[in-house]
Motif scaffolding. Structure first.
Motif, PDB file in Angstrom:
ATOM      1  N   GLN A  95       0.833  -1.204   0.000  1.00  0.00           N
ATOM      2  CA  GLN A  95       0.000   0.000   0.000  1.00  0.00           C
ATOM      3  C   GLN A  95       0.867   1.253   0.000  1.00  0.00           C
ATOM      4  O   GLN A  95       1.878   1.334   0.691  1.00  0.00           O
ATOM      5  N   LYS A  96       0.458   2.250  -0.781  1.00  0.00           N
ATOM      6  CA  LYS A  96       1.196   3.509  -0.851  1.00  0.00           C
ATOM      7  C   LYS A  96       0.662   4.473   0.209  1.00  0.00           C
ATOM      8  O   LYS A  96      -0.556   4.675   0.317  1.00  0.00           O
ATOM      9  N   VAL A  97       1.591   5.055   0.958  1.00  0.00           N
ATOM     10  CA  VAL A  97       1.208   5.931   2.064  1.00  0.00           C
ATOM     11  C   VAL A  97       2.141   7.132   2.120  1.00  0.00           C
ATOM     12  O   VAL A  97       3.218   7.148   1.512  1.00  0.00           O
ATOM     13  N   ARG A 102      -6.696  14.512   8.575  1.00  0.00           N
ATOM     14  CA  ARG A 102      -5.685  14.811   7.557  1.00  0.00           C
ATOM     15  C   ARG A 102      -6.098  14.385   6.151  1.00  0.00           C
ATOM     16  O   ARG A 102      -5.803  15.073   5.185  1.00  0.00           O
ATOM     17  N   LEU A 103      -6.758  13.249   6.032  1.00  0.00           N
ATOM     18  CA  LEU A 103      -7.060  12.726   4.701  1.00  0.00           C
ATOM     19  C   LEU A 103      -7.928  13.699   3.914  1.00  0.00           C
ATOM     20  O   LEU A 103      -7.729  13.881   2.702  1.00  0.00           O
ATOM     21  N   ARG A 104      -8.869  14.370   4.574  1.00  0.00           N
ATOM     22  CA  ARG A 104      -9.716  15.329   3.877  1.00  0.00           C
ATOM     23  C   ARG A 104      -8.884  16.488   3.323  1.00  0.00           C
ATOM     24  O   ARG A 104      -9.088  16.940   2.198  1.00  0.00           O
ATOM     25  N   ILE A 105      -7.905  16.946   4.111  1.00  0.00           N
ATOM     26  CA  ILE A 105      -7.016  18.024   3.643  1.00  0.00           C
ATOM     27  C   ILE A 105      -6.215  17.549   2.440  1.00  0.00           C
ATOM     28  O   ILE A 105      -6.057  18.272   1.446  1.00  0.00           O
ATOM     29  N   SER A 136      -4.981  17.286  -3.449  1.00  0.00           N
ATOM     30  CA  SER A 136      -4.864  16.506  -4.687  1.00  0.00           C
ATOM     31  C   SER A 136      -5.649  17.149  -5.825  1.00  0.00           C
ATOM     32  O   SER A 136      -5.264  17.042  -6.991  1.00  0.00           O
ATOM     33  N   ASN A 137      -6.725  17.843  -5.493  1.00  0.00           N
ATOM     34  CA  ASN A 137      -7.537  18.505  -6.515  1.00  0.00           C
ATOM     35  C   ASN A 137      -6.872  19.766  -7.058  1.00  0.00           C
ATOM     36  O   ASN A 137      -7.339  20.330  -8.062  1.00  0.00           O
ATOM     37  N   ALA A 138      -5.805  20.216  -6.389  1.00  0.00           N
ATOM     38  CA  ALA A 138      -5.125  21.452  -6.793  1.00  0.00           C
ATOM     39  C   ALA A 138      -3.779  21.186  -7.454  1.00  0.00           C
ATOM     40  O   ALA A 138      -3.027  22.126  -7.716  1.00  0.00           O
ATOM     41  N   MET A 139      -3.474  19.921  -7.769  1.00  0.00           N
ATOM     42  CA  MET A 139      -2.130  19.597  -8.256  1.00  0.00           C
ATOM     43  C   MET A 139      -1.796  20.267  -9.584  1.00  0.00           C
ATOM     44  O   MET A 139      -0.632  20.547  -9.870  1.00  0.00           O
ATOM     45  N   ALA A 140      -2.786  20.563 -10.414  1.00  0.00           N
ATOM     46  CA  ALA A 140      -2.504  21.242 -11.682  1.00  0.00           C
ATOM     47  C   ALA A 140      -1.876  22.609 -11.432  1.00  0.00           C
ATOM     48  O   ALA A 140      -1.055  23.080 -12.231  1.00  0.00           O
ATOM     49  N   PHE A 141      -2.241  23.243 -10.331  1.00  0.00           N
ATOM     50  CA  PHE A 141      -1.664  24.531  -9.965  1.00  0.00           C
ATOM     51  C   PHE A 141      -0.336  24.338  -9.226  1.00  0.00           C
ATOM     52  O   PHE A 141       0.633  25.062  -9.460  1.00  0.00           O
ATOM     53  N   ILE A 142      -0.283  23.340  -8.351  1.00  0.00           N
ATOM     54  CA  ILE A 142       0.917  23.100  -7.547  1.00  0.00           C
ATOM     55  C   ILE A 142       2.096  22.683  -8.406  1.00  0.00           C
ATOM     56  O   ILE A 142       3.243  23.037  -8.120  1.00  0.00           O
ATOM     57  N   PRO A 155      -3.905   9.555  -1.335  1.00  0.00           N
ATOM     58  CA  PRO A 155      -5.211   9.810  -1.966  1.00  0.00           C
ATOM     59  C   PRO A 155      -5.177   9.515  -3.472  1.00  0.00           C
ATOM     60  O   PRO A 155      -4.126   9.641  -4.118  1.00  0.00           O
ATOM     61  N   ASN A 156      -6.318   9.151  -4.021  1.00  0.00           N
ATOM     62  CA  ASN A 156      -6.436   8.986  -5.466  1.00  0.00           C
ATOM     63  C   ASN A 156      -6.110  10.301  -6.165  1.00  0.00           C
ATOM     64  O   ASN A 156      -6.476  11.374  -5.688  1.00  0.00           O
TER      65      ASN A 156
END
Length: 331
Positions: free
Chosen positions: A83-85, A281-284, A289-295, A115-116
């Motif tokens: 598992q990836k963590v 933490r997982l929710r954060i 993860s939804n902002a990675m295009a900007f990050i 997270p996915n």
């Protein structure tokens, strides 16, 4: 099994560091063993290599407050082999052997499933810096910051890890009036590419007149540096605004007065990412993860255990730009 780790230790009055061959038995206790793929370099990690840096609690120690990888052994049925963590903060790299090693043994209560939509490398591009930036934004939103009003938001230490992450995350959330505060004029194009709408020098913020209140220039502030800049910004926040504080690169003193609080009703919010509850933490991380295009627009420097120490001076001397990640088991 032996493997490589970058260790720091006290030798007499001197702090030394070296890459050593160690075994699992040399790691701190834990119920999960992780094959480390990436770590990162934060301001706190730089202090771990500094005598009297105030970070390491006991020697010898393997620094690295962030890490990610794959589980190779687990005594917790909630986590499976392969598992990836990821893991950031808690006692990692401070009182518990950390991420600057090919393997880490941690408490399962400190780790977060990847997270996915987030790769292992992505998670360390973010690391503690991005997690702290996300918490800072969350705290200001709880204090009233809302994109529908398009408030003016200042970010100090704008070219550093937390600063660049904060700008990228704000832009991803739909905020457009982001003022990057930095003395590095040559980084204006980079900061604007992340989402900054304006660039301001700290010398234009810090006032010499020491007035208890200055003109109201900013609705909200994410302060990553502390010191005189943070104190000056407190006097320039608009009525009902707020400032989050998460760093002390410019010092731990905060010379202020009570008027911004009782005449303008502003809030001062402290940000701690170390002991932030793991169940939240997982929710954060999903938001991140939804902002990675900007990050992914943030400048990234990738090093190895062999070259990691060479990057520390850039952080110590405040010349670092963006994020530094450490590739460990990726050959």
């Amino acid at each position: 099994m032996t493997f490589k780790a970058l260790c720091v230790d006290m030798q007499g009055e001197n702090l030394i560091h070296a890459i050593k061959d160690i075994t699992i038995d040399d790691l701190s206790d834990g119920d999960v063993i992780i094959k480390v793929k990436y770590s990162s370099i934060n301001y706190k990690d730089m202090l771990a290599f500094k005598k009297n840096g105030g970070v390491i609690r006991k020697y010898p120690m393997i620094p690295g407050i962030d890490l990610c990888g794959e589980i190779i052994e687990s005594k917790n049925p909630s986590y499976n082999i392969g598992q990836k963590v990821l893991a950031t903060s808690f006692g990692i790299g401070v009182s518990h052997t950390g991420g600057y090693a090919q393997y880490a043994r941690l408490q399962s209560s400190w780790i977060t499933p990847l997270p996915n939509g987030l790769s292992l490398k992505d998670s360390m591009i973010v690391g503690t810096a991005g997690f702290t930036a996300a918490l800072s934004i969350q705290s200001l939103q709880q204090a009233g910051m809302n994109k529908s009003n398009q408030p003016t938001i200042a970010v100090t230490g704008a070219t550093g890890g937390v600063g660049t992450m904060a700008i990228a995350l704000l832009k991803a959330k739909g905020y457009d009036n982001i003022i990057a505060i930095t003395s590095k004029d040559n980084q204006s194009p980079m900061l604007k590419s992340l989402g900054a709408s304006g660039i301001v020098s700290p010398k234009d913020i810090i006032k010499d007149d020491n007035k208890p209140l200055q003109s109201q220039c900013f609705d909200y502030v994410i302060d990553c540096v502390g010191g005189a800049l943070a104190a000056s910004l407190l006097t320039q926040i608009s009525y009902g605004g707020a400032m989050s504080v998460c760093g002390n690169a410019s010092g731990i003193a905060l010379n202020t007065n009570i008027l911004p609080f009782i005449l303008r009703g502003i809030q001062l919010v402290g940000i701690d990412s170390v002991a932030y509850p793991n169940e939240k933490r997982l929710r954060i991380w999903y938001e991140i993860s939804n902002a990675m295009a900007f990050i992914r627009k943030i400048p990234i420097t990738e090093v190895t255990l062999d070259t990691l120490v060479d990057r520390l001076d850039s952080i110590k001397n405040s010349t670092n730009i963006g994020r530094n990640i450490v590739s460990i088991n990726n050959q």
